[in-house]
Each structure stands twice: as C-alpha cells, then as structure tokens.
Design a protein around this motif. Structure first.
Motif, PDB file in Angstrom:
ATOM      1  N   ALA A 440      -1.702 -18.173   4.920  1.00 18.65           N
ATOM      2  CA  ALA A 440      -2.703 -18.794   5.780  1.00 18.65           C
ATOM      3  C   ALA A 440      -4.021 -18.033   5.759  1.00 18.65           C
ATOM      4  O   ALA A 440      -5.098 -18.628   5.813  1.00 18.65           O
ATOM      5  N   ALA A 441      -3.944 -16.703   5.674  1.00 22.30           N
ATOM      6  CA  ALA A 441      -5.158 -15.882   5.658  1.00 22.30           C
ATOM      7  C   ALA A 441      -5.728 -15.708   4.259  1.00 22.30           C
ATOM      8  O   ALA A 441      -6.915 -15.395   4.111  1.00 22.30           O
ATOM      9  N   GLY A 442      -4.887 -15.877   3.236  1.00 21.01           N
ATOM     10  CA  GLY A 442      -5.338 -15.647   1.868  1.00 21.01           C
ATOM     11  C   GLY A 442      -5.518 -14.185   1.544  1.00 21.01           C
ATOM     12  O   GLY A 442      -6.319 -13.828   0.679  1.00 21.01           O
ATOM     13  N   VAL A 443      -4.757 -13.303   2.230  1.00 20.75           N
ATOM     14  CA  VAL A 443      -4.863 -11.858   1.981  1.00 20.75           C
ATOM     15  C   VAL A 443      -3.464 -11.271   1.843  1.00 20.75           C
ATOM     16  O   VAL A 443      -2.518 -11.750   2.486  1.00 20.75           O
ATOM     17  N   PRO A 444      -3.298 -10.226   1.032  1.00 20.73           N
ATOM     18  CA  PRO A 444      -1.991  -9.579   0.926  1.00 20.73           C
ATOM     19  C   PRO A 444      -1.689  -8.749   2.167  1.00 20.73           C
ATOM     20  O   PRO A 444      -2.590  -8.190   2.788  1.00 20.73           O
ATOM     21  N   LEU A 445      -0.418  -8.687   2.532  1.00 20.31           N
ATOM     22  CA  LEU A 445       0.034  -7.927   3.687  1.00 20.31           C
ATOM     23  C   LEU A 445       1.166  -7.004   3.253  1.00 20.31           C
ATOM     24  O   LEU A 445       1.993  -7.377   2.417  1.00 20.31           O
ATOM     25  N   GLN A 446       1.208  -5.828   3.855  1.00 24.02           N
ATOM     26  CA  GLN A 446       2.236  -4.842   3.500  1.00 24.02           C
ATOM     27  C   GLN A 446       3.007  -4.433   4.751  1.00 24.02           C
ATOM     28  O   GLN A 446       2.503  -3.680   5.582  1.00 24.02           O
ATOM     29  N   PRO A 447       4.239  -4.922   4.925  1.00 25.35           N
ATOM     30  CA  PRO A 447       5.013  -4.554   6.121  1.00 25.35           C
ATOM     31  C   PRO A 447       5.376  -3.076   6.128  1.00 25.35           C
ATOM     32  O   PRO A 447       5.556  -2.446   5.075  1.00 25.35           O
ATOM     33  N   VAL A 448       5.476  -2.542   7.341  1.00 23.54           N
ATOM     34  CA  VAL A 448       5.948  -1.176   7.552  1.00 23.54           C
ATOM     35  C   VAL A 448       7.092  -1.259   8.553  1.00 23.54           C
ATOM     36  O   VAL A 448       6.906  -1.706   9.683  1.00 23.54           O
ATOM     37  N   ALA A 449       8.265  -0.831   8.145  1.00 25.24           N
ATOM     38  CA  ALA A 449       9.456  -0.964   8.975  1.00 25.24           C
ATOM     39  C   ALA A 449       9.485   0.110  10.053  1.00 25.24           C
ATOM     40  O   ALA A 449       8.739   1.090  10.028  1.00 25.24           O
ATOM     41  N   GLY A 450      10.408  -0.086  10.975  1.00 24.00           N
ATOM     42  CA  GLY A 450      10.601   0.897  12.036  1.00 24.00           C
ATOM     43  C   GLY A 450       9.795   0.565  13.270  1.00 24.00           C
ATOM     44  O   GLY A 450       9.006  -0.376  13.308  1.00 24.00           O
ATOM     45  N   HIS A 451       9.977   1.368  14.283  1.00 25.17           N
ATOM     46  CA  HIS A 451       9.291   1.185  15.560  1.00 25.17           C
ATOM     47  C   HIS A 451       7.952   1.907  15.488  1.00 25.17           C
ATOM     48  O   HIS A 451       7.799   3.036  15.958  1.00 25.17           O
ATOM     49  N   THR A 452       6.977   1.254  14.880  1.00 25.14           N
ATOM     50  CA  THR A 452       5.746   1.955  14.522  1.00 25.14           C
ATOM     51  C   THR A 452       4.941   2.411  15.734  1.00 25.14           C
ATOM     52  O   THR A 452       4.267   3.438  15.664  1.00 25.14           O
ATOM     53  N   THR A 453       4.968   1.665  16.839  1.00 19.26           N
ATOM     54  CA  THR A 453       4.210   2.102  18.016  1.00 19.26           C
ATOM     55  C   THR A 453       4.813   3.372  18.588  1.00 19.26           C
ATOM     56  O   THR A 453       4.085   4.342  18.889  1.00 19.26           O
ATOM     57  N   ALA A 454       6.133   3.406  18.741  1.00 25.21           N
ATOM     58  CA  ALA A 454       6.788   4.636  19.195  1.00 25.21           C
ATOM     59  C   ALA A 454       6.584   5.756  18.178  1.00 25.21           C
ATOM     60  O   ALA A 454       6.395   6.921  18.545  1.00 25.21           O
ATOM     61  N   ARG A 455       6.606   5.413  16.894  1.00 22.57           N
ATOM     62  CA  ARG A 455       6.393   6.429  15.867  1.00 22.57           C
ATOM     63  C   ARG A 455       5.004   7.044  15.980  1.00 22.57           C
ATOM     64  O   ARG A 455       4.828   8.251  15.877  1.00 22.57           O
ATOM     65  N   GLY A 456       3.985   6.174  16.202  1.00 23.00           N
ATOM     66  CA  GLY A 456       2.640   6.701  16.363  1.00 23.00           C
ATOM     67  C   GLY A 456       2.527   7.637  17.549  1.00 23.00           C
ATOM     68  O   GLY A 456       1.849   8.671  17.486  1.00 23.00           O
ATOM     69  N   ALA A 457       3.205   7.295  18.664  1.00 27.53           N
ATOM     70  CA  ALA A 457       3.197   8.182  19.827  1.00 27.53           C
ATOM     71  C   ALA A 457       3.881   9.508  19.501  1.00 27.53           C
ATOM     72  O   ALA A 457       3.408  10.584  19.896  1.00 27.53           O
ATOM     73  N   ALA A 458       4.991   9.445  18.767  1.00 26.71           N
ATOM     74  CA  ALA A 458       5.676  10.675  18.378  1.00 26.71           C
ATOM     75  C   ALA A 458       4.807  11.528  17.455  1.00 26.71           C
ATOM     76  O   ALA A 458       4.810  12.763  17.540  1.00 26.71           O
ATOM     77  N   MET A 459       4.051  10.884  16.564  1.00 21.19           N
ATOM     78  CA  MET A 459       3.126  11.625  15.703  1.00 21.19           C
ATOM     79  C   MET A 459       2.092  12.381  16.532  1.00 21.19           C
ATOM     80  O   MET A 459       1.758  13.533  16.235  1.00 21.19           O
ATOM     81  N   VAL A 460       1.600  11.723  17.584  1.00 17.39           N
ATOM     82  CA  VAL A 460       0.642  12.381  18.476  1.00 17.39           C
ATOM     83  C   VAL A 460       1.295  13.576  19.177  1.00 17.39           C
ATOM     84  O   VAL A 460       0.708  14.662  19.265  1.00 17.39           O
ATOM     85  N   ALA A 461       2.526  13.372  19.664  1.00 17.54           N
ATOM     86  CA  ALA A 461       3.232  14.463  20.336  1.00 17.54           C
ATOM     87  C   ALA A 461       3.450  15.644  19.402  1.00 17.54           C
ATOM     88  O   ALA A 461       3.240  16.807  19.778  1.00 17.54           O
ATOM     89  N   GLY A 462       3.867  15.345  18.168  1.00 13.76           N
ATOM     90  CA  GLY A 462       4.120  16.420  17.216  1.00 13.76           C
ATOM     91  C   GLY A 462       2.862  17.125  16.763  1.00 13.76           C
ATOM     92  O   GLY A 462       2.822  18.359  16.640  1.00 13.76           O
ATOM     93  N   ALA A 463       1.789  16.350  16.511  1.00  9.63           N
ATOM     94  CA  ALA A 463       0.526  16.963  16.096  1.00  9.63           C
ATOM     95  C   ALA A 463      -0.077  17.786  17.223  1.00  9.63           C
ATOM     96  O   ALA A 463      -0.739  18.804  16.983  1.00  9.63           O
ATOM     97  N   GLY A 464       0.160  17.356  18.464  1.00 14.70           N
ATOM     98  CA  GLY A 464      -0.396  18.085  19.604  1.00 14.70           C
ATOM     99  C   GLY A 464       0.343  19.346  19.950  1.00 14.70           C
ATOM    100  O   GLY A 464      -0.170  20.176  20.713  1.00 14.70           O
ATOM    101  N   THR A 465       1.543  19.521  19.398  1.00  9.21           N
ATOM    102  CA  THR A 465       2.343  20.707  19.719  1.00  9.21           C
ATOM    103  C   THR A 465       2.706  21.529  18.488  1.00  9.21           C
ATOM    104  O   THR A 465       3.531  22.432  18.574  1.00  9.21           O
ATOM    105  N   GLY A 466       2.116  21.221  17.331  1.00 11.41           N
ATOM    106  CA  GLY A 466       2.298  22.049  16.152  1.00 11.41           C
ATOM    107  C   GLY A 466       3.473  21.691  15.276  1.00 11.41           C
ATOM    108  O   GLY A 466       3.743  22.398  14.295  1.00 11.41           O
ATOM    109  N   VAL A 467       4.183  20.598  15.587  1.00 14.11           N
ATOM    110  CA  VAL A 467       5.255  20.169  14.687  1.00 14.11           C
ATOM    111  C   VAL A 467       4.657  19.779  13.340  1.00 14.11           C
ATOM    112  O   VAL A 467       5.223  20.087  12.282  1.00 14.11           O
ATOM    113  N   TRP A 468       3.509  19.063  13.381  1.00 16.27           N
ATOM    114  CA  TRP A 468       2.713  18.780  12.194  1.00 16.27           C
ATOM    115  C   TRP A 468       1.307  19.318  12.432  1.00 16.27           C
ATOM    116  O   TRP A 468       0.844  19.395  13.575  1.00 16.27           O
TER     117      TRP A 468
END
Length: 525
Positions: A440-468
């Motif tokens: 419908a949009a005429g553009v390619p899309l690339q799915p990303v599996a998993g709970h990405t919103t929770a994953r993004g929050a976990a990335m913030v938690a880890g980056a903020g505490t030195g895990v990454w």
C-alpha cells in the motif's frame, strides 16, 4: 490485575541458548507501559530476552470523549509482572530497570496519598478541547508549536490539567503531578522525574531550552512546581528501597533509570539509534518515528512532533495516526466475541489480493499531517460481497497510505529515512499484514522481532548503568528479519489507491462539518 508469564520468549540472536545460561549473568529489566497492558522483560548482557511477563488492565470510556486509565491498576499489573520475571531470572541478578511509557497521560497526587486523586486521561481523551481553544486566543498556534515542538492538539496533557483546574473538586489538594512512569516510581518510593521525551508530550515543555514553559503553564494557571524535574533519558534516578525491592522479588541493588516515550523506545529497540533512520511501530496506535541531527527545520509546519531525548543533538520526530491496532480490535469485537481471538482468526485468512474496500483510518481523528481531531473513519466500496477480512485488510492498507503522507512530509523538508524502514510491534506477527502495508505504501519494510519497546527501555537501563557503553553498543546486538519488498504485481493498483486515499479525507470533511451537533460540551462528570 491478571499476569501471564510469556511461555517462550525468542532471543534476538539466532544462537540464543536458553533461559538458564542467560539468567547466570547480570540482567536488566525493560518495562513497557501501554494503554491496555504492561510487559516486563529481562535481558542479559547480550540483549537476549531471558524471561518476560505481561500484566493486563483496561482503559475506560465512561462517556463520549472521555478515555481514562486508573494508575492503581497499572501499578498492580507491573508489580505482578516484575515478581513473575524475578522468580524466573533470580531476584539477585537484576541490576537496573527503565520504563517505556505511553505519552500524554498525567497522574495527580495529594500530600501523603498512596493513591492518585483521580484516574488519568489518555491521549485519545478530548476533555481539554475547549481549554485549548481558549488558550489559542492568548497565544498564536504557531508560537505554541515553535515553543513545544508539537502540533496544536487537545490530546496533550496540559489541556487535561487545564480541564481539571476548572472542574476537579480535588484540585486544592493537589501537590504533585507525574507521568505514568513517574507514578510507578512514586509507588515504589523513588522521587519521580520526567525525561525530556515524556515532558514534551504534555505540550507545556520548551523543547529548545529543555525546561517547563512557564508562560504556557501560567496561562492555564498551573504551578510549575507541581511538575517533576525534566531530565535526559538515561539519568539514574535512585535505587529501589530494599523493602519495595523485596516485595517485588528483587534481592539485589536495583537502579532505576529515566526511560522514555514508548515510541522512542520502540525505535531504539529495533536497533536504530543514529540520525536519518525511521521505524514504524504497529501497536494500539501506529507511529512513524525518525531520528534527526538537531531540531528538524520545517517539520512542525506539517504538524510532526520533534523533541530531544538528552542534551545532545539527536532529536526524535513522530508522525502517525492515533489509532492502529485499536481500529482492528474495534472491528473484530463488533460481533460481541472476544476481539483478540476473533482478530487472530481473521488475520489468518486475509486474502492474497488487495482489499476491494478503501478505508479512512481516522477513527480517533486524522493522522499527524492533517491534524484534524474531528475527522472520522469511513469505508468506501461496501457491497453485500464484502467480508470481515476485506475490512480488516482495508484498515491495514490504510496504515500504508498514512505512512506515505508522513514520508512525503519528511521528504519535503529533507528528513526522509536513508535506509529501509524497520517495523515493530504486534502487527508484524502476520507476514501478510506487513506485506499489505509495504504494498500500500510502495516502500520496503523490515520487521524486527521481539518486544522492541521493552527492549529499548532495557537498552536505556543498561546504557545508563554501564552494562553497555552507550545505546549504539546495545543496538548492534539487535538483528532484524528479512526485508519485505512491495509486490510489483499490485504496484499499479496501489498507486491508484494512494491517489484515492489522498482525496478521501478532504472530500468527507465537508460532509462531517455539516453533521448536527449531538454532544453537549464536556463538563464535570
């Protein structure tokens, strides 16, 4: 509140070796607060999902134009989900957490009160419409947009505050206002702050100065001291009190880190943290979220929100429709059956060819660029041969048509994505549905599996505490799926559909404007 442990969370790496080995390492929690439920997921240092649980609650619709959520139900659901995850991971392994939060929602508190003074209006609530209209008599719309980086719209939290200020009998007792994440921190005994991205969803935040806009707040007679301190995403906020942690099954020291707006976390959780990248989240609402270097010029003219996440020069832009998955669930529930079960069955039998029906997806107002809160949804081309699958597919294709409108605005101002758009959320479970949006949009899309919103929050938690070391190091651990290209066999059909869709909303606007008024102005409940 009901809590369900996710039976088999899939890791983001193909060589994920299971829960037991993951649990032996340090874990961080990502908490996703949505409009109808929460999700708590634990990740190891390789950003593999090792345990997760969901909690359920429900928004309420006590009368037309009013949509509310009880923060107490959110707290209970999150508490139960955290306990379930801690039991699987081991409470001593969890070291940090961050919260991804629905926008616009504000929670009022009184002195010493364990419970909020009132339930919370959500972004689809329209009680602040009159208050916004009166405000615009004192401050021009262009100035409001320039100050706040947001379109002029009654969904934002400050207009609910203005409504409360006029109508709520408890207003004199008010001592604190939090966002929904802040209410959870308050419930856990941590002094709430608000990150820049969620502060921007109030329309009372000066995005350039990164502080509360005292002129806007003064105009609606709200004391800025009632609001939490704005901080950059990733700011450490404190350690969970030991008694609270123990009640959640957490036996170690757990650092709470300032999270972000859920749409921003979904983008980061898809592995995109650099400018000129875009992601489409398919949840209750649908949003095209993009990153730019510095505040993007010109986009506010297209009503596209822009806000900073920290004190650097990366900004986030938002464009979408206020309904997405909620439209599908509404349609699936019309026959009185469970909408989730019914929708799943319909999604399995979506036709391979395009829908013969054209849908306007404005069930809760228009998309971002049109910015018409009064626009309403429609179906065009109904016959006695129309099936429920045709209608569901038409709404899915409308998502692609709306994406085209948003991408055109980004392109016009030099902010079009430079790579394939990644797509996340519950809508990617059906490959046919993703294919339909790409067509419908005429553009390619690339799915990303998993709970990405929770994953993004976990990335913030880890980056903020030195895990990454930073979000970029964590993002490199995310692995998207194969790209889904538009089907060339239906390209001409959908090109014609896009032209029709562009005409549909303007054509119906005059019809809708001529409709008789049937609702009294929103006043006290």
């Amino acid at each position: 509140m009901a809590v369900a442990v996710d039976p088999a969370l899939r890791g983001v790496r193909p060589d994920h070796r299971g829960t037991d080995e993951g649990a032996a390492a340090v874990s961080v929690l990502g908490i996703d607060l949505g409009t109808s439920g929460c999700r708590v997921v634990a990740y190891d240092t390789d950003l593999v999902e090792i345990a997760g649980a969901t909690g359920h609650y429900a928004e309420s619709h006590p009368r037309p134009g009013i949509v509310e959520l009880d923060a107490r139900h959110v707290h209970a659901a999150v508490d139960g989900a955290v306990r379930a995850v801690a039991a699987r991971v081991g409470g001593d392994r969890i070291t940090a957490l961050a919260i991804a939060t629905l926008g616009e929602a504000l929670v009022p508190w009184g002195r010493g009160s364990a419970d909020p003074l009132a339930v919370t209006p959500l972004g689809s609530d329209r009680r602040g419409t009159d208050q916004l209209a009166r405000f615009l008599q004192a401050m021009p719309a262009d100035e409001l947009r320039a100050r706040t980086g947001a379109p002029v719209h009654p969904m934002f939290g400050v207009w609910s505050l203005a409504w409360w200020r006029e109508h709520a009998p408890w207003w004199p007792q008010l001592t604190r206002i939090t966002d929904m994440a802040g209410s959870l921190l308050h419930h856990w005994g941590i002094e709430p702050a608000v990150d820049y991205t969620l502060a921007a969803r109030t329309q009372a935040f000066a995005v350039d100065a990164r502080r509360w806009d005292t002129d806007i707040l003064a105009a609606v007679d709200v004391d800025p001291a009632l609001l939490p301190t704005p901080v950059p995403v990733g700011t450490p906020l404190g350690t969970l009190p030991s008694a609270v942690a123990a009640g959640l099954g957490l036996t170690g020291s757990v650092q709470a880190v300032a999270g972000a707006h859920d749409q921003t976390c979904a983008l980061w959780g898809s592995g995109l943290v650099a400018p000129h990248r875009s992601g489409l989240s398919l949840g209750t609402t649908e949003c095209l979220t993009s990153l730019t270097r510095g505040r993007p010029d010109g986009l506010i003219e297209s009503n596209i929100s822009a806000y900073p996440s920290d004190d650097g020069d990366t900004w986030v832009t938002l464009a979408g429709v206020p309904a997405g998955g909620s439209n599908l669930l509404w349609l699936a529930g019309l026959n009185g059956t469970d909408p989730t079960t019914t929708l799943s069955a319909v999604m399995e039998r979506l036709p391979a060819e395009p829908s013969p029906v054209l849908a306007l997806a404005h069930f809760l107002g228009s998309g971002t660029v049109e910015n018409d809160a009064g626009s309403r949804g429609a179906f065009l081309g109904l016959t006695h041969d129309t099936t429920s699958a045709d209608l569901v597919l038409a709404l899915i294709e409308a998502s692609g048509h709306e994406m085209v409108i948003n991408l055109a605005a980004l392109h016009q101002h030099g902010h079009a994505p430079r790579d394939t758009i990644r797509v996340t959320g519950g809508g990617i479970r059906s490959r046919r549905a993703v294919q339909a949006r790409a067509d419908a949009a005429g553009v390619p899309l690339q799915p990303v599996a998993g709970h990405t919103t929770a994953r993004g929050a976990a990335m913030v938690a880890g980056a903020g505490t030195g895990v990454w070391s930073d979000l970029a190091q964590a993002a490199a651990l995310v692995h998207p799926q194969e790209i889904i290209d538009p089907d060339p066999a239906v390209a001409d059909w959908h090109a014609g559909r896009r032209r029709q869709y562009a005409l549909l909303s303007p054509a119906l606007r005059a019809v809708q404007a001529a409709a008789p008024a049937t609702l009294a102005p929103l006043g006290p409940p």
